[in-house]
Design a protein around this motif. Sequence first.
Motif, mmCIF file in Angstrom:
data_model
loop_
_atom_site.group_PDB
_atom_site.id
_atom_site.type_symbol
_atom_site.label_atom_id
_atom_site.label_comp_id
_atom_site.label_asym_id
_atom_site.label_seq_id
_atom_site.Cartn_x
_atom_site.Cartn_y
_atom_site.Cartn_z
ATOM 1 N N SER B 21 -21.242 -7.719 13.772
ATOM 2 C CA SER B 21 -21.974 -7.061 14.864
ATOM 3 C C SER B 21 -22.834 -6.482 13.055
ATOM 4 C CB SER B 21 -20.342 -5.799 14.797
ATOM 5 O OG SER B 21 -21.340 -4.675 15.037
ATOM 6 N N ALA B 22 -22.243 -5.221 12.552
ATOM 7 C CA ALA B 22 -23.116 -4.469 11.717
ATOM 8 C C ALA B 22 -22.781 -5.236 10.457
ATOM 9 C CB ALA B 22 -22.537 -3.277 11.016
ATOM 10 N N GLY B 23 -24.113 -5.986 9.688
ATOM 11 C CA GLY B 23 -23.929 -6.728 8.429
ATOM 12 C C GLY B 23 -24.031 -8.165 9.194
ATOM 13 N N GLY B 24 -24.177 -8.071 10.548
ATOM 14 C CA GLY B 24 -24.561 -9.895 10.650
ATOM 15 C C GLY B 24 -25.622 -10.431 10.586
ATOM 16 N N LEU B 25 -26.689 -9.676 10.841
ATOM 17 C CA LEU B 25 -27.743 -10.867 10.407
ATOM 18 C C LEU B 25 -27.720 -11.383 9.680
ATOM 19 C CD1 LEU B 25 -30.855 -11.322 11.604
ATOM 20 C CD2 LEU B 25 -31.083 -9.197 10.087
ATOM 21 N N GLU B 26 -27.374 -10.978 8.595
ATOM 22 C CA GLU B 26 -27.465 -11.761 7.088
ATOM 23 C C GLU B 26 -26.260 -13.060 6.853
ATOM 24 O OE1 GLU B 26 -25.715 -10.940 2.582
ATOM 25 O OE2 GLU B 26 -26.702 -9.127 3.961
ATOM 26 N N ALA B 27 -25.377 -12.120 7.646
ATOM 27 C CA ALA B 27 -24.241 -13.642 7.684
ATOM 28 C C ALA B 27 -25.059 -15.527 8.465
ATOM 29 C CB ALA B 27 -23.058 -13.177 8.399
ATOM 30 N N LEU B 28 -25.498 -14.345 9.833
ATOM 31 C CA LEU B 28 -25.834 -15.489 10.432
ATOM 32 C C LEU B 28 -26.907 -16.591 9.782
ATOM 33 C CD1 LEU B 28 -26.211 -13.751 14.306
ATOM 34 C CD2 LEU B 28 -24.847 -15.340 13.571
#
Lengths: 118, 1251
Positions: B21-28
């Motif tokens: 969810s939020a902040g997921g883009l970086e982790a992905l």
Amino acid sequence: MDVLFSELKAWGADTDSAVRLVLGDKGFYYEKLSEFGELKETELLKEALEDKDYNRAFRIAHDLKGVTVTLGLMPLHYAAAAVTEDLREGHHEDLFRDMEILLGEEAAFLKILSRRAV
Amino acid sequence: MNTVHQSVSLKPSCVVGIGASAGGLEALQQFLTFLPSNTGMAFVIIQHLAPDHKSMLAGILEKYSAMPVTEIRDGMTIERNHVYMIPPRYNVEIEEDVLHLKEYDLGIINHPIDIFFRSLAAAYENRAVAVILSGTGSDGTSGIRSIKEQNGVIIVQTPESAKFDGMPRNAIATGFVDMVQNPDSIAKEMAHIAASIIESNSRFLLSDQDLMSQIFSILRNVTNINYAYYKQTTILRRIERRLVITHSRNLNEYVTYLNNNPEEAKTLAKEVLIGVTSFFRDSEYFDVLKETVIKHILRSSPREKQIRVWVAGCSTGEEAYSIAILFAEAMEELGFRRDIKIFATDLESDSIASAVRGVYSDNIIEDVSVTRLSKYFTRKGNKYVIHHDIRQMIIFAQHNIFQDPPFGRLDLISCRNVLIYFQTVLQRNLFAIFHKALNDQGYLFLGRSESVIDYDEIFRGVCANEKIFIHNIAGKAPVHEHFAYTMPSFENMLEPIPIQETEDDAEVKHKSAELDTSVLEALMPACVLVNEKNELVRSYGDCSQFLSIPSGDATLDIFMLIRPDLRIAVSTVLKDSREKDEKVSYENVPVRLSENPEHIAIVAQPILDRHGLKTNFTGIAFLRGNAELSGNVEEYRIDTAASKRISDLEQELRLTKDDLRQTVTELESVNAELQAANEELLTANEELQSSNEELQSVNEELYTVNSEYQSKVNELASVNDDMANFLSTTLVGILMVDKELKIRKYTEYISTEFNLADQDIGRSLRYITFNFTTVDLMQQCSQVLSTMDPIEQHCASIAGKTYLIRIAPYLSQEGGKLEKADGADVRDQMTTLQGLVLTFVDTTKQIDDQEQIEEIARALRKAVRTGQEKENFLSQMSHDMRTPMTAISGLTELTLKDASISDSVRDNLEKIKMSSDYLVGLIEEILETSRINAGKIVITSSAVREETVIGSVQTIIEEQMRSAGLHFSVNISGSQNRYVLMDVPHVERVLLNLLSNGIKYTPRGGEVSFNAEVRYANNCAQYTYTIRDTGVGITDSFKQKMFLPFEQDIREGDLHDGAGLGLYICRQLVELMGGSIECESSIGKGSIFTVRLSYSLATEEQIALSAHRAETYEDQVLYGKNILVVDDNRINAEVIIKNLNTKGIHAELASDGQEAVDMFLARGPYHYQAILMDLMMPVKSGEEATTEIRHLPLEDASTIPVIGLTADVTEGVEERCREAGMNSFISKPVESEKLFYMLAELFQKKEQGEQ
């Protein structure tokens, strides 16, 4: 390549027969079209006519007629055939007009070829 | 069949669901960067997305993964090594290997990660992997329960590395998580998990009982629990999962790991015991339990009796709380209360600790109705805390069912999903325990898939479907071994967490006040201070004779504390004083303080504060002896006082009754209002909670959208940098103007001809001076703006430079609104004119160079012309010489056959013959060189066995070697004698030439060897031919030029002849065939010529054609023929040759009639089997050439089939052809079928004629 063939067809060429003649080898056909585009036979024909060397002119026009039918370039073939007949029959008064047609068709062919160079 | 096979092979080995969810883009991004692309897994990313915003995530993430990243479409089949991305506004579910999309209702809270994980667990069971990355809230927490239940793998991002740690922390709190790692480590772990899961299916087929015993022993040592009777399959599944997590390759390795890591034993024990539970699991069962069992227990139990319930294996407490809630609801519905005691026990201490807290994540909303949530839970942040009332009903304890004594006198035992962990022997023992613990007619509640096995007489089904049984104590119990109990473990019993009381602030006591008190205590008569509630606030002096503490509950009521014989007096004086608001004294109040009765005075006085204001306090003094009284002093009469007191009390009672009535009415009204208000508040609270969650969800979505935009902004910045660098460094002047010709951008380079500075941006080009005087730029700009056709023009600047100026329209692509057509997004593209782009290319140098090039080209043309003329001369001369020379040779040979000639004449004639043969050979070489140079040699390959050429060369040359007295050897290595495409005549020619040289330059007795070495690679046979001789060798000076035409190594006494063209021709032919030739040589030692040629391996079709397996007779007749094609037009000739080659016909080309005659003559009789002759040709026409050929002194000259080719189909052509000696003619374009038919017919006729 197919776009080139479509445009040539629209111009009047019989590319289907020509491709069949080379056993469906479109690459080979395109190669021969490009070689023909570089031949500048009409210039030689023009020079021969300017020199009033009608025998040479006849041979070139005849040759042009032969190669264009092989390549299915019918508008050029018909124009070359007309010039051949003018020379064979000695109708030199029609030569200027038929040469104009031939040169016009050649220009049209070269334009299509250059625009759709593969 | 193939399709099925292919689809099976594309199936993923396991599917990884990734929730973010939020902040997921970086982790992905981090995850995908490190993710191997060939794990065989499929990855489904469930990211919270804004419903109305087109997601760019797939596009962004694609850059970080070598695998294809695709946005999911409904019904899409999942494939291995693919990444799938959830689209906005949809939930994704997986069924078998197909992804389904379901549009969700925007009005309700949506948990897409939970939804996907649940479907993933059902579809892929232990091949499901759940990954939870950054995000707020608790989406995914419920879903991983399902994954855990199916023994899947659960990995969570470390909260420290997550931008938002809500989702990871909530997931970790469940205790189900197998690994907690950073995204890059999770990605690296995937390959291992994929491999382990594939292996695991077969791993335990060979499970070792000894190793299992070792594991049980280790577990017993660590946990004091014997797992031997636990279900082996359950334990094996847990061990199997632990093997994956601990990277153990087999059970043996895992046992070693267990021995070395005590923590792992604890983890495994915990894993084995871990229970997946939820509130009201199988809710319909709980409904039946409440209606059938709980209400019955409540109704049938005596009021004073405690109702006792045991929840065995309560895990984290959900089941115990559910039953407590059911009791609370049932009591409310029945309208009475009972004392409920629920004993909730579990073996696992962490679970019990979690149950004791009674705090649950907000995912329980999926299991608990809104009514129950609002009634029995309190929301704190994103958690729900169980109400105190419910909590109070339960006693949680760590308890081993088989070792610790059971609870007794129970009305209900709930033991759900516990039996499934035990083998039958343990299950029997458990039922024996329940048999002892339950009251007669008590109830037993089991899990969905559990039964009472042999105890069906003891536990009879009440609601068999819902697994509710009633205890029949008189039933016959089966006989079996019973386990003995060990130490009770109730010392660990955990009491409810005490609610901390708020401590009152300590009173501040001043020292002076303490002194005052001491003085008063010492000197004052007995006095008390009471408040308006008649409560004793303080006493002064010695009150011990007047006050005493009554038995029973502690109280401060003055009337309870005062002596009974003074109660009426005190109450009367107190009332009087309060009513009159003044000091009232009663004297002669009888009292028996000691043995003798005495009279005292009682004084009551309202107390004022230091400012003289009235307080709520009244002071009462008890005066003994003859104290002097002042103020309102009344004689105390007991009867008067008593009747007054009664009257007062009656009055007070009336008033109190009235007050009470009014109060009750008011209270009822207020109560009703409060109830209404409460309901409103509950509703409002629910709405607020809902809104809050929506806001949170929207916030997360906004964060995701923002991340996407941020990523795009970075890309744009990068592109802008590229553009800026390009503009500042390019050596092309570029000027961009808008439609009003105002300058927008320009390159530094343009400022050489335009007087431009940065401040000119925005100014019109009309006001800028520039160095082009010969061109009207403004007029041309206007023209392009109106026509939109670009203009190009050369012009010169004042500085003397020349430029190519191009003015082109500046067009922008503008996207139209998004429309949905056939389920696909369509974006309209509109092109609008925004201005112009002026490009200035400095052509000064180019023009100078062009002039130089033209000059060089002129010189080159002249040189070429000269070379051509020279070659033409040689060629022409050879042509002219060949015919007479052939005639000389032929006539000489004829004359030599005449036996009547004298010896001297014969000798002379033989010399003439030798010389003329030499000259013919020379002429041939010159002509061949000429043909090579004119590009008339065409390489035509056909399929042959690769050793064929070596064999034929050997046959030809062997005799010559013998004649020359040389030792000759042939060796082939590496050959598989496969079919290759080879131009046999030309290869033969090269090899024979080199071998002939060997013969020529090697003295008698020497050696010549011919080696062929083959390697096969890239579908080719790569040949290295080596011709080695022990001859005279080649000088270094000659080596430099040995492959040039007309070069010879002439040494003293040299008798060798030739024109110096042999090696030149060899090299030309080898190069035409795409090969190479080189030479090593030493004077006196000999030479080595190495030729490298590569032949393509022939296809089946080519082999079939060459192997003479043609289907038609025509093909058989045509195959292998050699035809001379004569046409001055190369294109026509090539088309014909291409067609001939398809039938296995070899073709040679002559470009005019004369050349055809020459080639026919040179090749000798029967070299060609037909001639295709164009009619109209320069130098010599086809008709002339045919006539000449027909008259040549060669055996086949008159019979070789000649077919005329012409584009001229005028009348009389056929006749002309016949007259010239042609067999037939064919019109252009030459249609292959017609040509083949004609050729076949001619060959056949010729063959018949010869026969």
